[in-house]
Design an enzyme around this catalytic site. Structure first.
Site, PDB file in Angstrom:
ATOM      1  N   ASN A 249       0.635  -1.146   0.381  1.00 48.83           N
ATOM      2  CA  ASN A 249      -0.063  -0.195   0.310  1.00 48.83           C
ATOM      3  C   ASN A 249       1.036   0.954  -0.213  1.00 48.83           C
ATOM      4  OD1 ASN A 249      -2.195  -1.656   0.346  1.00 48.83           O
ATOM      5  ND2 ASN A 249      -2.912  -1.183   2.415  1.00 48.83           N
ATOM      6  N   GLU A 250       1.644   0.994   0.540  1.00 53.91           N
ATOM      7  CA  GLU A 250       2.744   2.243   0.750  1.00 53.91           C
ATOM      8  C   GLU A 250       3.970   2.167  -0.550  1.00 53.91           C
ATOM      9  OE1 GLU A 250       4.572   1.684   4.616  1.00 53.91           O
ATOM     10  OE2 GLU A 250       2.733   2.559   5.737  1.00 53.91           O
ATOM     11  N   GLU A 372       3.468  -3.345  -9.038  1.00 54.97           N
ATOM     12  CA  GLU A 372       2.887  -2.993  -7.588  1.00 54.97           C
ATOM     13  C   GLU A 372       1.475  -3.408  -7.460  1.00 54.97           C
ATOM     14  OE1 GLU A 372       5.021  -0.814  -4.596  1.00 54.97           O
ATOM     15  OE2 GLU A 372       7.043  -1.126  -5.221  1.00 54.97           O
TER      16      GLU A 372
HETATM   17  C1  LIG Z   1      10.025  -4.746 -14.645  1.00 51.98           C
HETATM   18  C2  LIG Z   1       9.181  -5.999 -13.315  1.00 51.98           C
HETATM   19  C3  LIG Z   1       9.625  -5.920 -12.139  1.00 51.98           C
HETATM   20  C4  LIG Z   1       8.892  -6.278 -10.715  1.00 51.98           C
HETATM   21  N1  LIG Z   1       8.964  -6.513  -9.666  1.00 51.98           N
HETATM   22  C5  LIG Z   1       8.432  -7.158  -8.636  1.00 51.98           C
HETATM   23  C6  LIG Z   1       9.607  -7.078  -7.241  1.00 51.98           C
HETATM   24  O1  LIG Z   1      10.354  -6.369  -7.052  1.00 51.98           O
HETATM   25  N2  LIG Z   1       8.776  -8.257  -6.896  1.00 51.98           N
HETATM   26  C7  LIG Z   1       7.541  -8.941  -6.813  1.00 51.98           C
HETATM   27  O2  LIG Z   1       7.388  -9.518  -5.798  1.00 51.98           O
HETATM   28  N3  LIG Z   1       7.337  -9.077  -7.671  1.00 51.98           N
HETATM   29  C8  LIG Z   1       7.362  -7.707  -9.287  1.00 51.98           C
HETATM   30  N4  LIG Z   1       7.104  -7.792 -10.244  1.00 51.98           N
HETATM   31  C9  LIG Z   1       6.007  -8.477 -10.618  1.00 51.98           C
HETATM   32  C10 LIG Z   1       4.706  -7.670 -10.754  1.00 51.98           C
HETATM   33  O3  LIG Z   1       4.413  -6.921  -9.758  1.00 51.98           O
HETATM   34  C11 LIG Z   1       3.268  -8.600 -11.341  1.00 51.98           C
HETATM   35  O4  LIG Z   1       3.859  -8.803 -12.632  1.00 51.98           O
HETATM   36  C12 LIG Z   1       2.417  -7.860 -11.322  1.00 51.98           C
HETATM   37  O5  LIG Z   1       2.102  -7.633 -10.235  1.00 51.98           O
HETATM   38  C13 LIG Z   1       1.450  -8.228 -11.934  1.00 51.98           C
HETATM   39  O6  LIG Z   1       1.067  -9.660 -12.626  1.00 51.98           O
HETATM   40  P1  LIG Z   1       1.571 -10.795 -13.464  1.00 51.98           P
HETATM   41  O7  LIG Z   1       2.103  -9.990 -13.983  1.00 51.98           O
HETATM   42  O8  LIG Z   1       1.549 -12.007 -13.061  1.00 51.98           O
HETATM   43  O9  LIG Z   1       0.037 -10.126 -14.382  1.00 51.98           O
HETATM   44  P2  LIG Z   1      -1.700 -10.700 -14.105  1.00 51.98           P
HETATM   45  O10 LIG Z   1      -2.000 -11.222 -12.854  1.00 51.98           O
HETATM   46  O11 LIG Z   1      -1.425 -12.503 -15.072  1.00 51.98           O
HETATM   47  O12 LIG Z   1      -2.041 -10.141 -15.397  1.00 51.98           O
HETATM   48  C14 LIG Z   1      -2.351 -10.156 -16.621  1.00 51.98           C
HETATM   49  C15 LIG Z   1      -3.622  -9.016 -17.024  1.00 51.98           C
HETATM   50  O13 LIG Z   1      -4.859  -9.347 -16.201  1.00 51.98           O
HETATM   51  C16 LIG Z   1      -5.465  -8.294 -15.460  1.00 51.98           C
HETATM   52  N5  LIG Z   1      -5.588  -8.926 -14.171  1.00 51.98           N
HETATM   53  C17 LIG Z   1      -5.533  -9.907 -13.523  1.00 51.98           C
HETATM   54  N6  LIG Z   1      -6.660 -10.088 -12.572  1.00 51.98           N
HETATM   55  C18 LIG Z   1      -7.494  -8.891 -12.486  1.00 51.98           C
HETATM   56  C19 LIG Z   1      -9.029  -8.941 -12.268  1.00 51.98           C
HETATM   57  N7  LIG Z   1      -9.330  -9.814 -10.792  1.00 51.98           N
HETATM   58  N8  LIG Z   1      -9.250  -7.774 -12.723  1.00 51.98           N
HETATM   59  C20 LIG Z   1      -9.853  -7.319 -13.592  1.00 51.98           C
HETATM   60  N9  LIG Z   1      -7.970  -7.654 -14.465  1.00 51.98           N
HETATM   61  C21 LIG Z   1      -7.634  -8.412 -14.216  1.00 51.98           C
HETATM   62  C22 LIG Z   1      -4.637  -7.634 -15.072  1.00 51.98           C
HETATM   63  O14 LIG Z   1      -4.695  -5.819 -14.463  1.00 51.98           O
HETATM   64  C23 LIG Z   1      -3.799  -7.286 -15.977  1.00 51.98           C
HETATM   65  O15 LIG Z   1      -4.239  -6.470 -16.613  1.00 51.98           O
HETATM   66  C24 LIG Z   1       7.816  -6.657 -11.330  1.00 51.98           C
HETATM   67  C25 LIG Z   1       7.537  -6.897 -12.459  1.00 51.98           C
HETATM   68  C26 LIG Z   1       7.881  -6.620 -13.766  1.00 51.98           C
HETATM   69  C27 LIG Z   1       7.532  -6.419 -15.143  1.00 51.98           C
END
Ligand SMILES: Cc1cc2nc3c(=O)[nH]c(=O)nc-3n(C[C@H](O)[C@H](O)[C@H](O)COP(=O)(O)OP(=O)(O)OC[C@H]3O[C@@H](n4cnc5c(N)ncnc54)[C@H](O)[C@@H]3O)c2cc1C
Length: 388
Positions: A249-250, A372
């Site tokens: 959240n932060e 995030e």
């Molecule tokens: C450069 C980079 C740095 C990162 N750094 C970190 C880090 O330091 N630590 C860490 O833990 N993670 C990290 N992440 C991961 C990042 O937080 C996730 O990629 C992000 O939370 C989205 O998850 P996902 O990629 O699995 O997408 P998904 O969850 O598969 O989402 C794909 C699409 O579906 C949509 N979607 C999914 N669920 C729903 C819903 N219930 N309702 C409507 N729409 C939905 C999403 O909005 C998105 O458009 C990083 C990612 C990147 C690319």
């Protein structure tokens, strides 16, 4: 008639003397030390090691760490200032500092035992980069569906599984890692641990090749019966979901700061360019259509910045800020993308080539709507608050 002076709350954008001095020192540093490295770090997809050392010396790697533990003893708003100013020059450096302060140090300050604070805060403030590992291949938005397992073994926990997309992983010495002690308990099994880079059974895996923030490392983490001392438990067993929710959240406000810094960097570059570039016998900034585009971008950046500062100041005042943090992240990341896109347009052909800074801002902006918590997830948070 003399105007009466009424005591009011200071405007959001008015900085205290100490905030102003801090902002000026970070701004000066970003211009002098980071700007010359931006292109090379992006091309090579690598953060300069001497630059990281200089960030520690500048005092931006342990902003909220109390002076008693060797930190700067600042507030959350100082982290926002630092991330904004660094991101105005390079959003990759901005996110390195953001994760260090708003996620890693924040979680330790709030949930760490005195022993953990003693062992890790001074290191994080002086020479150790931190990373925050929640996401996995099958659990991004649905973060609490994570499958990395933790089991108890005497005075240790043993971790097995994989994390994906972990920022700062190449450089980090300290990792906050989320794993489940009991998959059948759902989110109530999730537990947070502090894992050191040299922990047996832990390796940093493949580094991603990315569209933007290329100098910021994003890697896979592998845990193969990784042994973590019980004293490295962060918060209570089964309460890792609370650690994750509250720090993220932060953290979102920090991403808002990264995005308004990026937008300002792109806008400043565009303003400079339209005053210089001549077409049809005059500077393109003299055309009213261009002036209005610039003015519109100023409106957007100003609005986004107010939401970021408001969320940060609410947090420092101990007030609820959940909706405000989601609002600031979604608005700032959308504004950053639009303003960076406008900057590319206003640079014309030069906007599309790497010799000029704006194509990078455009590439870097995209991540703000993803990490995030994606924009859809922020909307979900806001809707839940207003609709119940
Ligand atoms: C450069 C980079 C740095 C990162 N750094 C970190 C880090 O330091 N630590 C860490 O833990 N993670 C990290 N992440 C991961 C990042 O937080 C996730 O990629 C992000 O939370 C989205 O998850 P996902 O990629 O699995 O997408 P998904 O969850 O598969 O989402 C794909 C699409 O579906 C949509 N979607 C999914 N669920 C729903 C819903 N219930 N309702 C409507 N729409 C939905 C999403 O909005 C998105 O458009 C990083 C990612 C990147 C690319």
């Amino acid at each position: 008639m003399a105007r009466e002076t009424v005591e009011t709350t200071p405007p959001l954008t008015v900085f205290t003397e100490d905030e102003r001095l801090f902002r000026d020192s970070v701004r000066e540093f970003a211009e002098a030390r980071i700007k010359p490295l931006v292109r090379e770090m992006d091309d090579q997809a690598r953060m300069s090691a001497p630059l990281i050392q200089q960030l520690f010396e500048l005092g931006v790697m342990g902003i909220e760490v109390p002076e008693a533990y060797g930190g700067a003893g600042g507030r959350f708003f100082h982290s926002v200032i630092a991330v904004e100013e660094l991101s105005r020059v390079d959003p990759s450096v901005g996110v390195l500092v953001d994760v260090q302060n708003t996620l890693v140090i924040n979680a330790l300050l709030r949930w760490g035992t005195e022993d953990l604070k003693q062992r890790f805060l001074a290191r994080l403030a002086s020479d150790s980069v931190g990373a925050y590992a929640l996401s996995e291949a099958g659990s991004g938005s649905d973060a609490f569906a994570l499958t990395t397992r933790a089991r108890e073994d005497g005075d240790h926990f043993v971790l097995s599984g994989r994390k994906l997309w972990i920022t700062n992983a190449s450089e980090a010495a300290v990792f906050i890692v989320f794993a489940t002690l009991d998959p059948s308990a759902g989110y109530r099994g999730i537990t947070a641990f502090v894992v050191e880079r040299d922990a047996p059974g832990f390796t940093v895996g493949k580094k991603e090749d990315k569209l933007g923030i290329r100098a910021s490392s994003t890697c896979e983490l592998l845990f193969d019966d990784c042994r973590v001392p019980r004293s490295n438990l962060l918060g209570e067993p089964g309460k890792g979901y609370k650690v994750a929710i509250e720090t993220l959240n932060e953290g979102r406000i920090g991403i808002g700061a990264q995005m308004i810094g990026l937008a300002r960097g792109a806008l400043d570059a565009a303003i400079g360019y339209v005053k210089e570039r001549k077409q049809f016998g005059k500077a393109i900034g003299e055309f009213q259509a261009v002036q209005h585009q610039i003015a519109r971008a100023v409106v957007e950046v100003e609005a986004a910045r107010l939401t970021v500062y408001n969320a940060a100041r609410l947090r420092d005042a101990g007030q609820p800020f959940l909706t405000e943090a989601a609002v600031c992240k979604i608005l700032s990341s959308e504004v950053a993308e639009r303003v960076a896109s406008l900057a590319v347009n206003l640079f014309g052909g030069n906007g599309f080539v790497k010799e000029y800074p704006v194509e990078k801002f455009y590439r870097d902006a995209k991540i703000g709507q993803i990490y995030e918590g994606t924009s859809n997830l922020q909307l979900q948070t806001i809707a839940k608050q207003v609709l119940g």
